[in-house]
Design an enzyme around this catalytic site. Sequence first.
Site, PDB file in Angstrom:
ATOM      1  CE  LYS A 117      55.311  47.920  30.913  1.00 37.38           C
ATOM      2  NZ  LYS A 117      54.877  48.672  29.732  1.00 37.38           N
ATOM      3  N   GLY A 118      52.476  43.820  35.224  1.00 34.26           N
ATOM      4  CA  GLY A 118      50.994  43.308  36.104  1.00 34.26           C
ATOM      5  C   GLY A 118      49.978  43.008  35.252  1.00 34.26           C
TER       6      GLY A 118
ATOM      7  CD  GLU B  92      43.620  45.393  39.828  1.00 38.25           C
ATOM      8  OE1 GLU B  92      42.712  45.875  40.249  1.00 38.25           O
ATOM      9  OE2 GLU B  92      44.962  45.643  40.187  1.00 38.25           O
TER      10      GLU B  92
END
Length: 722
Positions: A678-679, A682
Amino acid sequence: MTVTTTGTQTAPAHAAPAVPATVTGAVGTAHTRVEGRDKVTGAARYAGEIPFADLAHGWLVLSTVARGRIRSIGTAPVLAMPGVLTVLHHRNAPRLHLDYIGLLGVPPDPTAAVFQNDRVPHAGWPVALVVAETSEQAREAAEALVVTYEQEPHDIGFRGDRPDAFTLDGHMPAVTEKGDLEAELAASAHVVDVEYTTPEEHHAMMEPHAATARWDDGRLDVVDSNQGTTWVADELSRMFSLDASAVRVRSEHVGGGFGSKGVRAHQVSAVMAATALRRPVRVVLNRRQMFSLTGYRSPTAQRVRLGADADGRLRALEHRSLSQTSTVWDFVEPSAGVARVMYDAPAHRTVNEAVRLDVPSPTWMRAPGEAPGAFALEAALDELAERCGIDPIELRLRNEPERGPVSGMPFGGRHLAACFREGARRFGWADRDPRPGLRREGNLLIGTGTAAASFPAGAGPSTAAVTAEADGTFTVRIAAADIGTGARTALTLVAADALGVAPARIRMRIGDSDFGPAMIAGGSTGTRSWAWAITVAADGLRERLAGRTGVPAEGITVRSDTTEALGALAQKERHSFGAQFAEVAVDAATGEVRVRRMLGVFAAGRIVNPLTARGQLVGGMVWGISMALHEEGIRDRASGGHYNGDLAGYHIATNADVPVVEADWVDDPDPDDPVGIKGIGEVGIVGAAAAIANAVWHATGVRHRNLPIRPDRILAAGGPRV
């Protein structure tokens, strides 16, 4: 998806079998950075360190007024100074082409298009470039250059009640709304109507922006520090009206980016100077110049209105956010966007607005929109929990939406509740007395707080080439950017698993626009986008190698393009989520706030490399500490410039501010991604400042809705209520 292959079909009779023996399990295991030794020994060279023969140096001259016109530039005395080669300015610089939409779907920021006219739209606007044989000569001459201006009145007054504010679309629509907001608020048992502000914030990465431009056999070659070589190459080719194949951009090692390392004045001016002098020219920004030239997070003024029934279930949600932009380019900090994902209500309205001021253009900064937006929204949820007499975690769980509150689309995995439950267990939340101002250790008041986090999990079309070499190794070429996140290492692990070999057999080459189009390092999309392309190419290569007895000397290469595959994805709300927890100590005498411990538990897809992933998440949480307690860009209303445009005056969290910060995750692979990614870049910062602010309230009984929570603000609010 597209897969292409190259290489001969004949292998030497004595060659070993081409198909690798299957080795799996690289992804998900801790792995030190593959370039780590080079970085700690100094062998890794950054953009400002790479040597070139006959290198000249440029130094930008910035305006000292905030609005007006250039009347004259005293070049003659400067050109007579030792080593000075030329002075570029609006009267002799080449004209640039600006009528285009770039790879990211936005027009160019005119701040990067230097020396095109005599207008000065803000303090620190580039007005000239002095080029000399050495950097010292260039800087001395630049500081001696006399520029006179026709000064005009300027306006930098940002505040929430600006009558000239206007709605502004960014990468999302400016306004979303459904239901009768006023009616639902009137019918609510509990209402929160509060305003929050966040200040101007700056990226402040360790490596300043730097670029070297040269012409090599009729081709423009730029060595840069950026977040996407194909992005920068595309912008430069369009600005200078060059064929795309005539521009090459390289960026092997990057010392941090956080959203600001796109196309800026230093690259454009370096290309101009290299073209004029026909020799390599390097332009490096110093820290003070970065505060004017490389973007920043806009200040925000946010109003949140929440209405809930007696059980704490939302009936109305309104989130309005105002940010500032420059007079030359419209950029919006979409802080209200986070409410479009986190919570639903029968009446739901979000608005992103901007006001044009005589200030530099803002830009993307780590978790753009979500970081300031979550501070306001999650602090308001905490206030609502207090009004309802409900535990803050329970309130959030009661308002978990089944589908996207605005989009109506299903979630591609939403394990926020699991994050809260695991985080609460590890943090000891059950032992918390919800009443504020009760826990004390000598002169210190102790409090705990929590907040939710989310950030989109996207992917951009990318290409990759994977080559089977004759010596049994594999070379991966992709225009990825490792901006300090460990992407180079993560991609090595992905390639190893996709090929079924040990990571030691992978040679990862990144940061070169000649490798073909690839997504930028931004929006937490980089590793997901690049890993997808590498996996597809690796799968194709394994098929190509099946049945072969060897690899020819020139190798066998398979190239992929994920454009088609990404276009075929089902529409879902794809996000990483997290639960933030903080404990603070507030000195009752001085107002000083210290974060004593933080815990973040995240649902962020399959974790490729736990070692670097934890570093990314902890780093984001440290950003949250900085945002909550330290960071604040302050402008002088008289000059329009910064009071604190350096790291002496612009405070950021240091080791002494961060005693215990822990990050962990729950299982959350994305079934629609070939690796399950997903990531994480941040989501770690989102909600962290709100958790700290909520903890300060719990410690003191006083709400602080304006960041940063400085000691003077603690004391001005009447001090801790005990």
